[in-house]
Design a protein around this motif. Structure first.
Motif, PDB file in Angstrom:
ATOM      1  N   THR A  25     -33.684  -8.944 -14.174  1.00  0.00           N
ATOM      2  CA  THR A  25     -33.313  -7.382 -14.388  1.00  0.00           C
ATOM      3  C   THR A  25     -32.301  -7.240 -15.532  1.00  0.00           C
ATOM      4  OG1 THR A  25     -33.441  -6.851 -12.488  1.00  0.00           O
ATOM      5  CG2 THR A  25     -33.177  -4.898 -13.841  1.00  0.00           C
ATOM      6  N   MET A  26     -30.936  -8.011 -15.946  1.00  0.00           N
ATOM      7  CA  MET A  26     -30.594  -7.859 -17.356  1.00  0.00           C
ATOM      8  C   MET A  26     -30.729  -8.597 -18.717  1.00  0.00           C
ATOM      9  SD  MET A  26     -26.699  -8.447 -14.509  1.00  0.00           S
ATOM     10  CE  MET A  26     -25.648  -8.739 -15.409  1.00  0.00           C
ATOM     11  N   THR A  41     -42.976  -3.157  -8.921  1.00  0.00           N
ATOM     12  CA  THR A  41     -43.192  -3.246 -10.564  1.00  0.00           C
ATOM     13  C   THR A  41     -44.667  -2.104 -10.284  1.00  0.00           C
ATOM     14  OG1 THR A  41     -43.138  -5.813 -10.877  1.00  0.00           O
ATOM     15  CG2 THR A  41     -43.674  -5.083 -12.251  1.00  0.00           C
ATOM     16  N   ASP A  80     -28.104 -14.229  -8.145  1.00  0.00           N
ATOM     17  CA  ASP A  80     -29.725 -13.230  -7.561  1.00  0.00           C
ATOM     18  C   ASP A  80     -30.276 -13.129  -8.306  1.00  0.00           C
ATOM     19  OD1 ASP A  80     -31.868 -11.975  -5.832  1.00  0.00           O
ATOM     20  OD2 ASP A  80     -30.616 -10.232  -7.038  1.00  0.00           O
ATOM     21  N   TRP A  81     -31.211 -13.880  -8.333  1.00  0.00           N
ATOM     22  CA  TRP A  81     -32.565 -14.203  -9.752  1.00  0.00           C
ATOM     23  C   TRP A  81     -33.599 -13.174 -10.151  1.00  0.00           C
ATOM     24  CZ3 TRP A  81     -37.314 -12.125  -9.194  1.00  0.00           C
ATOM     25  CH2 TRP A  81     -38.290 -12.616 -10.082  1.00  0.00           C
ATOM     26  N   LEU A  82     -33.443 -11.312  -9.299  1.00  0.00           N
ATOM     27  CA  LEU A  82     -34.003 -10.658  -9.268  1.00  0.00           C
ATOM     28  C   LEU A  82     -32.903 -10.048 -10.412  1.00  0.00           C
ATOM     29  CD1 LEU A  82     -36.760  -9.209  -9.479  1.00  0.00           C
ATOM     30  CD2 LEU A  82     -35.570  -7.999  -7.245  1.00  0.00           C
ATOM     31  N   ALA A  83     -32.027  -9.610  -9.615  1.00  0.00           N
ATOM     32  CA  ALA A  83     -30.573  -9.169 -11.065  1.00  0.00           C
ATOM     33  C   ALA A  83     -30.398  -9.205 -12.019  1.00  0.00           C
ATOM     34  CB  ALA A  83     -29.023  -9.062  -9.961  1.00  0.00           C
ATOM     35  N   ARG A  84     -30.516 -10.792 -11.905  1.00  0.00           N
ATOM     36  CA  ARG A  84     -30.055 -11.789 -13.887  1.00  0.00           C
ATOM     37  C   ARG A  84     -31.373 -10.907 -14.561  1.00  0.00           C
ATOM     38  NH1 ARG A  84     -24.504 -12.770 -13.796  1.00  0.00           N
ATOM     39  NH2 ARG A  84     -23.993 -12.692 -11.339  1.00  0.00           N
ATOM     40  N   LEU A 120     -42.278  -9.602 -14.425  1.00  0.00           N
ATOM     41  CA  LEU A 120     -41.424  -8.200 -14.656  1.00  0.00           C
ATOM     42  C   LEU A 120     -40.941  -7.925 -15.906  1.00  0.00           C
ATOM     43  CD1 LEU A 120     -38.232  -9.536 -12.811  1.00  0.00           C
ATOM     44  CD2 LEU A 120     -39.774  -7.433 -11.702  1.00  0.00           C
ATOM     45  N   PHE A 164     -32.421  -1.023  -8.030  1.00  0.00           N
ATOM     46  CA  PHE A 164     -32.344  -1.567  -9.112  1.00  0.00           C
ATOM     47  C   PHE A 164     -33.577  -1.974  -9.751  1.00  0.00           C
ATOM     48  CE2 PHE A 164     -30.814  -5.468  -6.969  1.00  0.00           C
ATOM     49  CZ  PHE A 164     -31.953  -7.085  -7.883  1.00  0.00           C
ATOM     50  N   LEU A 165     -34.913  -2.247  -9.558  1.00  0.00           N
ATOM     51  CA  LEU A 165     -35.528  -2.959 -10.268  1.00  0.00           C
ATOM     52  C   LEU A 165     -35.837  -0.947 -11.834  1.00  0.00           C
ATOM     53  CD1 LEU A 165     -37.872  -4.624  -8.525  1.00  0.00           C
ATOM     54  CD2 LEU A 165     -36.672  -5.275  -9.829  1.00  0.00           C
ATOM     55  N   PHE A 175     -35.297  -6.618 -23.910  1.00  0.00           N
ATOM     56  CA  PHE A 175     -35.864  -4.750 -24.905  1.00  0.00           C
ATOM     57  C   PHE A 175     -34.667  -3.851 -25.577  1.00  0.00           C
ATOM     58  CE2 PHE A 175     -39.209  -6.130 -22.316  1.00  0.00           C
ATOM     59  CZ  PHE A 175     -40.379  -5.917 -23.176  1.00  0.00           C
ATOM     60  N   ALA A 176     -33.644  -4.446 -25.606  1.00  0.00           N
ATOM     61  CA  ALA A 176     -32.632  -3.501 -26.148  1.00  0.00           C
ATOM     62  C   ALA A 176     -32.689  -3.884 -28.015  1.00  0.00           C
ATOM     63  CB  ALA A 176     -31.643  -3.746 -26.002  1.00  0.00           C
ATOM     64  N   LEU A 196     -24.273  -6.418 -12.508  1.00  0.00           N
ATOM     65  CA  LEU A 196     -25.458  -5.539 -12.568  1.00  0.00           C
ATOM     66  C   LEU A 196     -24.875  -4.383 -13.028  1.00  0.00           C
ATOM     67  CD1 LEU A 196     -28.928  -5.660 -12.730  1.00  0.00           C
ATOM     68  CD2 LEU A 196     -28.197  -4.724  -9.939  1.00  0.00           C
ATOM     69  N   HIS A 198     -23.379  -4.218 -16.485  1.00  0.00           N
ATOM     70  CA  HIS A 198     -24.707  -3.566 -17.269  1.00  0.00           C
ATOM     71  C   HIS A 198     -25.048  -2.447 -17.202  1.00  0.00           C
ATOM     72  CE1 HIS A 198     -27.505  -5.637 -19.753  1.00  0.00           C
ATOM     73  NE2 HIS A 198     -28.466  -4.457 -19.739  1.00  0.00           N
ATOM     74  N   PHE A 199     -25.659  -2.180 -16.230  1.00  0.00           N
ATOM     75  CA  PHE A 199     -26.315  -0.872 -16.240  1.00  0.00           C
ATOM     76  C   PHE A 199     -25.100   0.658 -16.141  1.00  0.00           C
ATOM     77  CE2 PHE A 199     -30.001  -3.696 -15.572  1.00  0.00           C
ATOM     78  CZ  PHE A 199     -30.758  -3.385 -16.825  1.00  0.00           C
ATOM     79  N   ASP A 229     -33.855  -5.647 -19.244  1.00  0.00           N
ATOM     80  CA  ASP A 229     -32.558  -5.076 -20.444  1.00  0.00           C
ATOM     81  C   ASP A 229     -32.170  -5.341 -22.094  1.00  0.00           C
ATOM     82  OD1 ASP A 229     -32.327  -2.206 -20.226  1.00  0.00           O
ATOM     83  OD2 ASP A 229     -29.863  -3.108 -20.972  1.00  0.00           O
ATOM     84  N   GLN A 230     -31.662  -6.275 -22.255  1.00  0.00           N
ATOM     85  CA  GLN A 230     -31.373  -6.709 -23.466  1.00  0.00           C
ATOM     86  C   GLN A 230     -32.548  -7.428 -24.701  1.00  0.00           C
ATOM     87  OE1 GLN A 230     -28.200  -9.919 -22.090  1.00  0.00           O
ATOM     88  NE2 GLN A 230     -27.863 -10.133 -24.016  1.00  0.00           N
ATOM     89  N   PRO A 251     -34.077  -0.995 -16.414  1.00  0.00           N
ATOM     90  CA  PRO A 251     -34.271  -1.154 -17.421  1.00  0.00           C
ATOM     91  C   PRO A 251     -35.052   0.526 -17.911  1.00  0.00           C
ATOM     92  CG  PRO A 251     -34.035  -2.745 -16.547  1.00  0.00           C
ATOM     93  CD  PRO A 251     -34.196  -2.038 -15.607  1.00  0.00           C
ATOM     94  N   ASP A 303     -23.657 -10.463  -6.403  1.00  0.00           N
ATOM     95  CA  ASP A 303     -24.081  -9.485  -7.555  1.00  0.00           C
ATOM     96  C   ASP A 303     -24.328  -7.737  -7.930  1.00  0.00           C
ATOM     97  OD1 ASP A 303     -25.273 -12.151  -9.329  1.00  0.00           O
ATOM     98  OD2 ASP A 303     -25.888 -12.771  -7.026  1.00  0.00           O
ATOM     99  N   ARG A 329     -34.902   4.013 -21.362  1.00  0.00           N
ATOM    100  CA  ARG A 329     -35.984   4.331 -21.900  1.00  0.00           C
ATOM    101  C   ARG A 329     -36.562   5.237 -21.786  1.00  0.00           C
ATOM    102  NH1 ARG A 329     -34.185  -0.997 -21.512  1.00  0.00           N
ATOM    103  NH2 ARG A 329     -33.580  -1.720 -23.442  1.00  0.00           N
TER     104      ARG A 329
END
Lengths: 363, 363
Positions: B81-82, A81, B75-79, B104, A103-104, B88-89, A132, A135-136, B85-86, A107, A128, A111
């Motif tokens: 991250t998504m 991070t 996966d916690w990290l992938a979800r 994060l 993939f971190l 901040f959009a 993911l 979405h991206f 993004d949502q 987001p 997953d 921007r």
């Protein structure tokens, strides 16, 4: 050899290993080869990586030591991070940012005005990754083989760039000794048991240079160790880069009897660089790397594999080396990436994606 | 009761549990209480959380089910991250964004005009949090106790906001039965062994309602189970919210003999809400929650603890409930957060940080 228009390129490496890695670290090794080749081409390259990395590029040492070797066991997520924040803080100093860290960063890429791309270095069939990447979906991705793309077929793939090796990393060996080589990991999907069967059926020695990850220890002891007690089979364990050249170069063939969708398979091009042909199962990237009958044989079952191993003398070792020099050097890899970089930054300059699409066509 | 100027507030919850949680999930519970109290105050609240959450706010169901309950084990990290993004959009739809999800989001916050804050819900003495927060030193943080801040003393703490409970969640119990209660987890830092010793020394029954996490199973079997075989001691196991009210309310005191820097300690305010005084060791948040001699006793060793337990009848149970109503309701928590939100969005509007500093002073 110098670039007509040098580009300002950021390479963002994983922090678990140094670049190049001291221990195993497939991604970090490719990032190192690419970075040095881009410098060689005359580009202005900044490498974000652990401080124990070695490069001719400008190194931004985002952590002092690679995380896997740091006894204080830093938290990977916290450090990554911080690194990503640092990368994006200097985004306007680059024409393009090339990520090798999963993939971190997606987001943040959304921007940021500086174009970026992400090379996928691993297998993509984890459940997953599909949602993911839906979405991206606009993220420009590079695959290391066409086969690798299959689970994410609808992502924005801007190119396939096969991995490469420095031209002089491995030396051509015209006349081999009388053994087959198996190189890499002992794990169910690598099927060293098939390699042993091929060796026994052809009466040829098999030398196995492979590490056993902790997760595969039980498989090794239960399924593989009993097979090693045979006069034709020699298990050497893990070998380092310095002896790999001789080990692979002296082999009559590298056996690659995999049973999984290999994303690339570095050992195949290491073999070709030595002039050593490959007997490989038709899985994943294999048909993109090996030319059947020219640089080895592509097989579908054990009887074909045994026949191929018997016929391996028909393969011209010089042709293997030439295929390597034409298709799998780090120089070629860097040139292809530069085309992608130019397409992405051109697309940004002209405000459309056609240039990127063009690069895709060429790849 | 309605806000003079409703604010548009985003609450960003962890995805592991629903809001409120079906199982254990301390953070998700507090996020739920805060969200509902903000709606009650008349604010326009959007809750980013798992789709099995329940709220009067506008729910953005970023995943269908809370991750811990989803059999596909996302996966916690992938979800996350998504989700980020949502969030901040839609940042420009909010006056303030309130994060409850660790760190994060920090790099995204830096690149976003909408003010934000992050509540730290856990312990902060993990080694990686210090360099991380030095790097992101401008991030506005809220602590749940002043004591909690110690490891990150130089971060930008804009307020301490003690956790709160809905006013009617627990009912006042004027006349208790004759037992002490221990509530929470069995783990070395919670020191149920001390509670047992206090009960035996005072000849008072101890009823233990606590879960044993897998990581504490060995400790439980080795150190605690042998102590449970005593006529004064009753081990009930984990209890749910519906019976907690009676269990705590009927107790003469809640024993809280902790041996670690407790960041907050919800069970202390649950006790006060029931009118049940607390005997607590002087650790972490305890001196901020319990008023010695008024809502319980704060002790430094076992002889003081035993004396306090003997004297517990001197504490006015009505005073405990009144302290709860004055200091630890969800309504008070929400009001305090609104002050922080206003200071942060005011600071943004006027372009300086003084308003935020003011809120800090008041906290």
């Amino acid at each position: 050899m110098r670039a007509a228009t040098p580009m300002r390129i950021a390479q963002i490496a994983p922090l678990l290993e140094s670049v190049p890695p001291q221990a195993y670290g497939g991604t970090e090794r490719v990032v190192s080869y690419l970075t040095e080749a881009l410098v060689e081409l005359g580009h202005d390259v900044t490498l974000f990586a652990s401080g124990d990395s070695t490069t001719r590029a400008r190194l931004v040492p985002v952590v002092e030591r690679s995380l896997r070797l740091d006894p204080s066991q830093p938290d990977w997520l916290a450090r990554t991070t911080m690194m990503l924040d640092q990368v994006f803080a200097s985004a306007d100093e680059f024409d393009v940012m090339h990520f090798h860290v999963d993939f971190l960063h997606y987001p943040l890429v959304r921007r940021c005005a500086t174009p970026s791309l992400t090379t996928m270095h691993g297998r993509l069939d984890l459940p997953d990754l599909a949602p993911l990447h839906r979405h991206f979906r606009e993220q420009p991705l590079v695959s290391i083989s066409n086969a690798q793309r299959k689970p994410l077929a609808r992502s924005r793939w801007v190119a396939t760039v096969h991995n490469g090796l420095p031209q002089d990393q491995y030396r051509f060996h015209a006349a081999p000794a009388d053994y087959f080589a198996f190189v890499g990991r002992i794990s169910p999907e690598k099927r060293v048991d098939r390699a042993i069967e091929i060796a026994r059926a052809t009466g040829t020695r098999l030398r196995i240079a492979a590490k056993v990850d902790r997760v595969d220890q039980e498989y090794f002891e239960r399924d593989i160790e009993p097979l090693l007690n045979h006069p034709l089979v020699e298990f050497i364990g893990e070998i380092d880069e310095s002896v790999k050249n001789e080990f692979i170069g002296q082999a009559r063939a590298v056996l690659f009897p995999i049973d999984w969708p290999e994303p690339f398979g570095m050992v195949m091009i290491e073999a070709l660089a030595c002039g050593t042909p490959v007997v490989a199962y038709r899985c994943g990237s294999v048909t993109e790397v090996i030319e059947h009958g020219v640089t080895g044989f592509i097989v579908g079952d054990q009887s074909q594999a045994i026949e191929a191993a018997r016929d391996i003398g028909r393969i011209d070792r010089g042709a293997c080396r030439r295929a390597f020099e034409r298709r799998f050097t780090a120089h070629r890899m860097a040139q292809q990436y530069v085309e992608v970089y130019q397409a992405l930054s051109g697309a940004r300059a002209t405000g459309d994606d056609e240039a990127a699409d063009e690069a895709d066509q060429r790849a």
